[in-house]
Design a protein around this motif. Structure first.
Motif, PDB file in Angstrom:
ATOM      1  N   MET A  84       8.856 -11.066   4.078  1.00 54.48           N
ATOM      2  CA  MET A  84       8.384 -11.292   2.719  1.00 54.48           C
ATOM      3  C   MET A  84       9.294 -10.527   1.772  1.00 54.48           C
ATOM      4  N   TYR A  89      15.507  -8.032  -8.047  1.00 52.21           N
ATOM      5  CA  TYR A  89      15.556  -6.784  -8.824  1.00 52.21           C
ATOM      6  C   TYR A  89      14.546  -5.765  -8.339  1.00 52.21           C
TER       7      TYR A  89
ATOM      8  N   VAL B 150      12.171  -1.974 -18.935  1.00 52.41           N
ATOM      9  CA  VAL B 150      10.956  -2.070 -18.123  1.00 52.41           C
ATOM     10  C   VAL B 150      10.201  -3.350 -18.465  1.00 52.41           C
ATOM     11  N   LEU B 153      11.752  -6.349 -16.838  1.00 52.32           N
ATOM     12  CA  LEU B 153      11.415  -6.448 -15.416  1.00 52.32           C
ATOM     13  C   LEU B 153       9.981  -6.951 -15.229  1.00 52.32           C
ATOM     14  N   SER B 156       9.682 -10.627 -15.911  1.00 50.95           N
ATOM     15  CA  SER B 156      10.161 -11.429 -14.793  1.00 50.95           C
ATOM     16  C   SER B 156       9.119 -11.480 -13.685  1.00 50.95           C
ATOM     17  N   TRP B 157       8.528 -10.338 -13.435  1.00 51.06           N
ATOM     18  CA  TRP B 157       7.589 -10.257 -12.317  1.00 51.06           C
ATOM     19  C   TRP B 157       6.317 -11.054 -12.599  1.00 51.06           C
ATOM     20  N   TYR B 160       6.890 -14.665 -12.222  1.00 50.44           N
ATOM     21  CA  TYR B 160       7.086 -15.034 -10.825  1.00 50.44           C
ATOM     22  C   TYR B 160       5.830 -15.649 -10.226  1.00 50.44           C
ATOM     23  N   TYR B 169       2.971 -16.167  -4.748  1.00 50.63           N
ATOM     24  CA  TYR B 169       1.734 -15.549  -4.302  1.00 50.63           C
ATOM     25  C   TYR B 169       2.002 -14.242  -3.567  1.00 50.63           C
ATOM     26  N   TRP B 170       2.957 -14.283  -2.645  1.00 51.05           N
ATOM     27  CA  TRP B 170       3.153 -13.092  -1.808  1.00 51.05           C
ATOM     28  C   TRP B 170       3.938 -12.008  -2.504  1.00 51.05           C
ATOM     29  N   ALA B 171       4.887 -12.391  -3.336  1.00 51.91           N
ATOM     30  CA  ALA B 171       5.618 -11.357  -4.077  1.00 51.91           C
ATOM     31  C   ALA B 171       4.641 -10.560  -4.931  1.00 51.91           C
ATOM     32  N   VAL B 174       2.186  -8.420  -2.689  1.00 54.64           N
ATOM     33  CA  VAL B 174       2.804  -7.187  -2.211  1.00 54.64           C
ATOM     34  C   VAL B 174       3.013  -6.199  -3.358  1.00 54.64           C
ATOM     35  N   MET B 178       1.061  -2.303  -4.257  1.00 48.39           N
ATOM     36  CA  MET B 178       1.647  -1.002  -4.587  1.00 48.39           C
ATOM     37  C   MET B 178       0.745  -0.226  -5.536  1.00 48.39           C
ATOM     38  N   ALA B 179       0.155  -0.950  -6.473  1.00 45.73           N
ATOM     39  CA  ALA B 179      -0.699  -0.277  -7.460  1.00 45.73           C
ATOM     40  C   ALA B 179      -1.855   0.434  -6.781  1.00 45.73           C
ATOM     41  N   TYR B 181      -1.766   2.121  -4.303  1.00 44.09           N
ATOM     42  CA  TYR B 181      -1.319   3.403  -3.746  1.00 44.09           C
ATOM     43  C   TYR B 181      -1.071   4.459  -4.829  1.00 44.09           C
ATOM     44  N   THR B 182      -1.364   4.114  -6.064  1.00 45.67           N
ATOM     45  CA  THR B 182      -1.145   5.060  -7.155  1.00 45.67           C
ATOM     46  C   THR B 182      -1.937   6.342  -6.908  1.00 45.67           C
ATOM     47  N   PRO B 183      -1.276   7.493  -6.962  1.00 43.70           N
ATOM     48  CA  PRO B 183      -2.022   8.741  -6.800  1.00 43.70           C
ATOM     49  C   PRO B 183      -3.132   8.833  -7.841  1.00 43.70           C
ATOM     50  N   TRP B 191      -5.584  11.227  -3.111  1.00 49.53           N
ATOM     51  CA  TRP B 191      -6.672  11.666  -3.994  1.00 49.53           C
ATOM     52  C   TRP B 191      -7.362  10.513  -4.730  1.00 49.53           C
TER      53      TRP B 191
END
Ligand code: HEM
Lengths: 276, 253
Positions: A84, A89, B150, B153, B156-157, B160, B169-171, B174, B178-179, B181-183, B191
């Motif tokens: 995947m 970028y 920023v 970017l 673009s995202w 997408y 869908y998968w981009a 994934v 990530m979000a 996992y934000t501390p 935490w």
């Protein structure tokens, strides 16, 4: 250029609050600069912009004759493509997930990149090299920028060409359809290496790695303070500390990539809450 | 003959009502042409001859702007054919590909201009860096620039996701993960759980409007991509250009 003036010089229209104050001959009111050789924006600059715009548009038109926007099959939550890939970028960040846990590679590090970029003008105290390309007058600044973006682009290239199924390392000549056996590589945290070498308990091994981690930042900050006194003096304490934090973190990313790729080290620092 | 025609046009009431100056073939009218025009007046009336040197800016900022404009135009065109509904989005794109006249052209232009904008904004930043143009008094404009970077970017995202195909869908799945996992703020982040964040209330939930990428996520990304972020970019661009004029261009001396 002809000096013809078409209208009597600038009758101020009483109904307008503004007007052309003055037209200078061969000089320009530019802030903090001496008047000097200037040209009219119309047509000189506009022509350049126009040509540039046409070239880009034509280039884009030619490009889309050969490449088309992709469209895969309909989104399907039950089948994950393998591998995947993120858009190019973001591939650098995706590749960093190999070397760091997601909270670091996916959140903290991008945040630090953005924040570090924003701070850069305030940390770079070298007044030289404004308005022209130079490497020799600002070697260290250029080094920092290049190093950071070298990691960015190299990881993008790795992610694009050298990663395959399960995000494993595939050479261009490897069989990209065959899964690699992940058991071939065992990743271990650094402290276990110390446990093996020195026959100490895990707790003691972790103390070693804590010392290495803290020592890296402490010595990394203190040594240049002594060795490159002029740099420290020029920056002042807070600026220097801020810079060093970002600088050492950035170098740390490079070090961690090497440790992981060459020595299969999974973590350098292991704590109950976070691992790096 | 031509001269007469030209004079006829330039002296006509219509021309004068639009441009309010004569044909720019002399210093005065050339000055008026720039500063009495809302689009052109981001330029100074005159620039130093050396500032014209292509090998300084390589037009990189200007090219980024051009690509943004191309993206806005093609993007608005695409909006006429696109419905942000999971049951339709993909078929809309298929229609653009196979049914609608000019659909492929517009979609390709939009996609590659987007790639181009990401690339050129980076090249422009590199130019600014290498010429030291971020140093005093232009520090703040560099910050504005980073905000633009920023935003580019994220634009673009978010775009997408819209075709709603596997890639999209998968981009986004994934990326959104990530979000989480934000501390402190994510269900999986350090935490995060300790502070009470669960899959149903953490920052990823806020981003997607759900625990997975679905209809709510699509509409959020659509609004962000088509309205919010372009507006933010436009506002920051205005500040960016204003500041170039106010801080003075760093150009060759
Ligand atoms: C949407 C993205 C952007 C657009 C459309 C844009 C556009 C422009 C334009 C047209 C110029 C005039 C000079 C030139 O063409 O190089 C300029 C200058 C400048 N840009 Fe940008 N820019 C963008 C993003 C950025 C970024 C990401 C940075 C840095 C982080 C940045 C920092 C600057 C600075 C400091 C100047 C002044 C340069 C000087 O005085 O030499 N910009 N920008």
């Amino acid at each position: 250029m002809d000096e013809k003036v078409t209208r009597e010089i600038f009758p101020r229209d009483s109904r307008k609050s503004y007007g052309l104050v003055e037209l200078m001959k061969k000089s320009a009111p530019i802030v903090r600069k001496e008047p000097e050789d200037t040209v009219n924006v119309w047509p000189n600059l506009l022509m350049i912009e126009m040509i540039c715009a046409i070239l880009v548009t034509v280039g884009l038109m030619v490009l889309i004759q050969f490449e088309h926007a992709p469209l895969r099959s309909l989104a399907d939550p039950s089948t994950t493509p393998n591998p995947m890939r993120a858009p190019w970028y973001f591939l650098g960040l995706q590749e960093l997930l190999v070397y760091f846990d997601p909270w670091y590679a996916g959140v903290v590090l991008p945040g630090m990149i953005i924040f570090g970029l924003m701070l850069f003008p305030y940390l770079d105290v070298n007044p030289k090299g404004v308005g022209y390309y130079t490497y020799s007058e600002r070697k260290f600044a250029v080094f920092n920028y290049s190093f950071g973006f070298a990691i960015w682009w190299i990881t993008i290239i790795i992610g694009t060409y050298l990663r395959g199924l399960d995000w494993q390392w595939y050479w261009p000549w490897s069989n990209h359809l065959e899964h690699m056996n992940p058991a071939l590589v065992t990743l271990i945290p650094l402290h276990l290496i110390f446990v093996n070498w020195f026959h100490v308990s895990e707790g003691v091994g972790k103390i070693f790695t804590d010392i290495i981690f803290i020592g890296y930042f402490a010595l990394g900050t203190l040594i240049p303070m002594v060795v490159w006194k002029p740099m420290y003096k020029a920056m002042g304490l807070w600026r220097y500390l801020t810079f060093m934090f970002f600088f050492l973190s950035m170098m740390g990313v490079g070090l961690k990539i090497i440790l992981r790729l060459l020595f299969n080290i999974k973590y350098v620092l292991v704590t109950p809450w976070i691992n790096i | 003959m031509l001269q007469k025609l030209k004079n006829g046009i330039v002296d006509s009431q219509i021309f004068k009502s639009i441009f309010r100056h004569g044909y720019p073939d002399n210093d005065l009218d050339r000055a008026y042409a720039i500063f009495s025009n809302v689009f052109l007046h981001i330029h100074p009336v005159k620039v130093r001859r050396s500032a014209l040197r292509m090998r300084y800016t390589f037009c990189l900022g200007g090219i980024t702007l051009l690509l943004f404009i191309i993206l806005s135009v093609t993007g608005i065109w695409l909006m006429f054919y696109y419905t942000p509904y999971t049951g339709l989005a993909y078929r809309n794109i298929k229609d653009l590909q196979f049914v609608i006249f000019g659909g492929n052209l517009m979609r390709d232009l939009h996609r590659f201009a987007a790639h181009g904008m990401v690339l050129f904004v980076w090249l422009h930043m590199t130019r600014v860096f290498l010429t030291g143009a971020y140093k005093a008094p232009r520090e703040f404009n560099w910050i504005v620039g980073v905000v633009l970077l920023v935003n580019t970017l994220v634009l673009s995202w978010t775009g997408y996701l819209l075709p709603w195909d596997q890639l999209a869908y998968w981009a986004v799945t994934v990326g959104a993960k990530m979000a989480s996992y934000t501390p402190f703020l994510g269900q999986n982040g350090p935490w995060g759980p300790q502070l009470g964040f669960l899959p149903t209330n953490d920052i990823m939930f806020m981003l997607l409007g759900g625990t997975v990428v679905g209809q709510n996520a699509l509409i959020r990304f659509y609004v962000l991509h088509c309205v919010v972020l372009p507006l933010v970019v436009t506002v920051f661009l205005a500040v960016h250009f204003w500041r170039i004029r106010k801080d003075g261009f760093s150009g060759p001396l």
